[in-house]
Design an enzyme around this catalytic site. Sequence first.
Site, PDB file in Angstrom:
ATOM      1  N   SER A 199      27.326 -38.026 -18.626  1.00  0.00           N
ATOM      2  CA  SER A 199      26.169 -38.454 -19.387  1.00  0.00           C
ATOM      3  C   SER A 199      26.454 -39.829 -19.961  1.00  0.00           C
ATOM      4  O   SER A 199      27.557 -40.085 -20.434  1.00  0.00           O
ATOM      5  CB  SER A 199      25.912 -37.454 -20.512  1.00  0.00           C
ATOM      6  N   GLY A 236      22.669 -38.759 -16.117  1.00  0.00           N
ATOM      7  CA  GLY A 236      23.645 -39.732 -16.612  1.00  0.00           C
ATOM      8  C   GLY A 236      23.098 -41.126 -16.832  1.00  0.00           C
ATOM      9  O   GLY A 236      23.841 -42.020 -17.244  1.00  0.00           O
ATOM     10  N   GLU A 267      18.354 -35.502 -11.787  1.00  0.00           N
ATOM     11  CA  GLU A 267      18.110 -34.719 -13.006  1.00  0.00           C
ATOM     12  C   GLU A 267      18.264 -35.566 -14.261  1.00  0.00           C
ATOM     13  O   GLU A 267      19.091 -35.269 -15.124  1.00  0.00           O
ATOM     14  CB  GLU A 267      19.109 -33.551 -13.077  1.00  0.00           C
ATOM     15  N   PRO A 268      17.499 -36.647 -14.396  1.00  0.00           N
ATOM     16  CA  PRO A 268      17.663 -37.501 -15.573  1.00  0.00           C
ATOM     17  C   PRO A 268      17.152 -36.828 -16.847  1.00  0.00           C
ATOM     18  O   PRO A 268      16.088 -36.191 -16.831  1.00  0.00           O
ATOM     19  CB  PRO A 268      16.805 -38.725 -15.242  1.00  0.00           C
ATOM     20  N   GLY A 269      17.914 -36.942 -17.933  1.00  0.00           N
ATOM     21  CA  GLY A 269      17.441 -36.488 -19.241  1.00  0.00           C
ATOM     22  C   GLY A 269      17.179 -37.703 -20.120  1.00  0.00           C
ATOM     23  O   GLY A 269      16.035 -38.072 -20.379  1.00  0.00           O
ATOM     24  N   PHE A 314      27.983 -36.816 -30.312  1.00  0.00           N
ATOM     25  CA  PHE A 314      28.518 -36.708 -28.956  1.00  0.00           C
ATOM     26  C   PHE A 314      28.712 -38.056 -28.277  1.00  0.00           C
ATOM     27  O   PHE A 314      29.516 -38.173 -27.364  1.00  0.00           O
ATOM     28  CB  PHE A 314      27.582 -35.858 -28.093  1.00  0.00           C
ATOM     29  N   CYS A 344      26.459 -32.549 -47.083  1.00  0.00           N
ATOM     30  CA  CYS A 344      27.758 -32.654 -47.744  1.00  0.00           C
ATOM     31  C   CYS A 344      28.884 -32.854 -46.743  1.00  0.00           C
ATOM     32  O   CYS A 344      30.053 -32.912 -47.122  1.00  0.00           O
ATOM     33  CB  CYS A 344      28.039 -31.403 -48.566  1.00  0.00           C
ATOM     34  N   TYR A 372      18.546 -35.817 -27.103  1.00  0.00           N
ATOM     35  CA  TYR A 372      19.553 -34.949 -27.742  1.00  0.00           C
ATOM     36  C   TYR A 372      19.600 -35.149 -29.257  1.00  0.00           C
ATOM     37  O   TYR A 372      20.665 -35.128 -29.860  1.00  0.00           O
ATOM     38  CB  TYR A 372      20.940 -35.179 -27.125  1.00  0.00           C
TER      39      TYR A 372
END
Length: 401
Positions: A199, A236, A267-269, A314, A344, A372
């Site tokens: 990714s 990715g 499969e692009p996100g 991430f 916190c 995401y």
Amino acid sequence: MSKIVDQEGWSLELEANKSTKEIFEAILESRNFENNISLYDIAKLGLVLEKWYQLLPSIRPFYAVKCNPDPFVVSRMVSLGIGFDCASKHELELVKSSNANIENDVIFAQTIKSNRDLAAISNLSVKYATFDCVEELRKIANFGLPNLKLVLRIFEIDEKAILSFRHKFGAIKTDWVNIFEEAVKLGIDIAGVSFNVGSRVKDTNAYFRAIRAADEVWNLGEQYGFNMHLLDIGGGFTFQNFENAAEEINRGINQYFSERKVQIISEPGIFFAETIVSSCFSIVGKRSRIINGENKVDYFLSDGLIGTFSSLRFYSDIIPKPILLGRNRGEGQKVLSTLYGPTCNGLDKIVECEFEDAEIGDMVAFENMGAYNQALATDFNGIPMASNTKLYIFEQDSVTN
Ligand SMILES: *Cc1c(COP(=O)(O)O)cnc(C)c1O
């Protein structure tokens, strides 16, 4: 003109081509919002798709739903002819309820499937699913899915990818023969090859290497008598790496797949979700002090890394750029400032940057917030970060109700 709407009937008309700052200022002038806002530019999805097909004209995108499963995004994608990478029963039901045609528009791209997933695959007649080991083949054979075609996900990664899948997924070369032999024995149909090199890919040559490996698997599959016809090049992509990635992909396909009868999908996100959402938050706290003789200002925002900035947990290469809202704001003198989230948790730090002097109650916007983030937000610490107000921009013409 474009039209901004919420889900309760409020709307605002605006001239197209306004800046994010101007749009949020107009929204905040027209109405008070108690929550943080995420603004989805549904109208932009068509442009992103154009950008995709400009460089990858023969590769149909199957949007990775997990990246941002917003129903209006999915719905617009269905009408644009985009397919879907689903990885759970719930994601299948989401795209189904948005009128996607499951047989033509879906690949089930979780290599490991629960019984619940298998039942949904069966009930909804999913045509293609990925897998990467003999154990999964046996599980699928036991369950009984005679019409399902399987796509072998192979191991090939970009070690430098910001989020590499490492060894979690993918059949390594020494597994391939076993897998084909077992599939023949079980009477399972293998229809093609997939990979997902990582990714936010950095080393785009990984796409070329993966296509070269896919060519080898393809030959092997044909030797075992399978009708290989689907190549799935995974996700990715970002707006930053897209040109280089497309070049490597096109080079690989020309070299290894130009003579073949093959349907190529991806499969692009992030590529589809990231740039269509902007968000805005309020400053709930401020602290000024002098450290080693330098002025330093800390701001505490109404949302952070356990909410709408979840992707920062991430992806270390994302550097959020705050936009201070308000007329005549954003052009003043800047000082080194740190923007924190509201929890916190000590890791809940959004960004350190030069930022204009702002006050408690001021609003701050960020672009490129669609990937995401909303999907991973929680109400940790009892702070309602997962329930931001969602607003949608539609082109005036496409608004029917
Ligand atoms: C998450 C995922 C993707 C999408 O990845 P992006 O980095 O968002 O493009 C594609 N394929 C598979 C199998 C995934 O798990």
